[in-house]
Design a protein around this motif. Structure first.
Motif, PDB file in Angstrom:
ATOM      1  N   ALA A  43      36.618  75.916  -5.234  1.00  0.00           N
ATOM      2  CA  ALA A  43      37.327  76.969  -4.500  1.00  0.00           C
ATOM      3  C   ALA A  43      38.832  76.696  -4.492  1.00  0.00           C
ATOM      4  O   ALA A  43      39.629  77.599  -4.759  1.00  0.00           O
ATOM      5  CB  ALA A  43      36.788  77.079  -3.073  1.00  0.00           C
ATOM      6  N   ALA A  44      39.223  75.467  -4.199  1.00  0.00           N
ATOM      7  CA  ALA A  44      40.645  75.116  -4.167  1.00  0.00           C
ATOM      8  C   ALA A  44      41.275  75.276  -5.539  1.00  0.00           C
ATOM      9  O   ALA A  44      42.409  75.749  -5.671  1.00  0.00           O
ATOM     10  CB  ALA A  44      40.831  73.683  -3.653  1.00  0.00           C
ATOM     11  N   GLN A  45      40.540  74.920  -6.581  1.00  0.00           N
ATOM     12  CA  GLN A  45      41.053  75.062  -7.940  1.00  0.00           C
ATOM     13  C   GLN A  45      41.271  76.535  -8.279  1.00  0.00           C
ATOM     14  O   GLN A  45      42.283  76.904  -8.875  1.00  0.00           O
ATOM     15  CB  GLN A  45      40.090  74.422  -8.939  1.00  0.00           C
ATOM     16  CG  GLN A  45      40.609  74.450 -10.366  1.00  0.00           C
ATOM     17  CD  GLN A  45      39.693  73.715 -11.339  1.00  0.00           C
ATOM     18  OE1 GLN A  45      38.719  73.084 -10.937  1.00  0.00           O
ATOM     19  NE2 GLN A  45      40.006  73.810 -12.608  1.00  0.00           N
ATOM     20  N   ALA A  46      40.334  77.394  -7.887  1.00  0.00           N
ATOM     21  CA  ALA A  46      40.474  78.831  -8.130  1.00  0.00           C
ATOM     22  C   ALA A  46      41.720  79.372  -7.431  1.00  0.00           C
ATOM     23  O   ALA A  46      42.466  80.172  -8.006  1.00  0.00           O
ATOM     24  CB  ALA A  46      39.226  79.581  -7.665  1.00  0.00           C
ATOM     25  N   LEU A  47      41.955  78.932  -6.193  1.00  0.00           N
ATOM     26  CA  LEU A  47      43.150  79.368  -5.468  1.00  0.00           C
ATOM     27  C   LEU A  47      44.415  78.857  -6.153  1.00  0.00           C
ATOM     28  O   LEU A  47      45.376  79.609  -6.338  1.00  0.00           O
ATOM     29  CB  LEU A  47      43.116  78.879  -4.021  1.00  0.00           C
ATOM     30  CG  LEU A  47      42.038  79.467  -3.118  1.00  0.00           C
ATOM     31  CD1 LEU A  47      42.109  78.833  -1.732  1.00  0.00           C
ATOM     32  CD2 LEU A  47      42.163  80.964  -3.009  1.00  0.00           C
ATOM     33  N   ALA A  48      44.416  77.591  -6.548  1.00  0.00           N
ATOM     34  CA  ALA A  48      45.588  77.001  -7.195  1.00  0.00           C
ATOM     35  C   ALA A  48      45.914  77.720  -8.509  1.00  0.00           C
ATOM     36  O   ALA A  48      47.086  77.925  -8.840  1.00  0.00           O
ATOM     37  CB  ALA A  48      45.366  75.510  -7.436  1.00  0.00           C
TER      38      ALA A  48
END
Length: 117
Positions: A43-48
């Protein structure tokens, strides 16, 4: 809510403040740089990858948020993504939004709206 425990009440108010004061906030296990679970990592990677600004809360570093966040919007799992004050969902929904291009658009709109305030 009937005679709510003061700790629960304070925690839910703190969560509400975080969600209200950040256009995009991800409640996750760990940090974007050092995630502590695969779902939070994805999830954090998708946001980044959107290159848009977002805030995060490491729920492992705050036991009261870890315990009471599921009560805030009746969502039992982590991570939890909020955009413009609304719960979007967890990892699967975040990845679906990213894949469709909606995530970047939603984040950009929320960030732009927040900057105008």
């Amino acid at each position: 809510m009937e005679n709510q425990d003061p700790i629960v009440k304070e925690t839910l108010e703190r969560i509400h403040s975080q969600v209200s004061n950040n256009p995009v906030v991800l409640y996750m296990k760990g940090t974007p740089q050092m995630p502590s679970c695969g779902f939070s990592s994805r999830a954090a990677q998708a946001l980044a990858e959107t290159e848009e600004k977002f805030a995060f809360v490491n729920i492992l570093a705050d036991a009261t948020i870890f315990e009471h966040l599921p009560k805030y919007q009746d969502w039992p799992t982590f991570p939890q993504l909020y955009i413009d004050g609304e719960l979007q969902g967890g990892c699967d929904i975040t990845l679906e939004l990213a894949e469709s291009g909606e995530l970047k658009k939603m984040m950009a709109e929320a960030n732009a709206k927040h900057e105008v305030k």
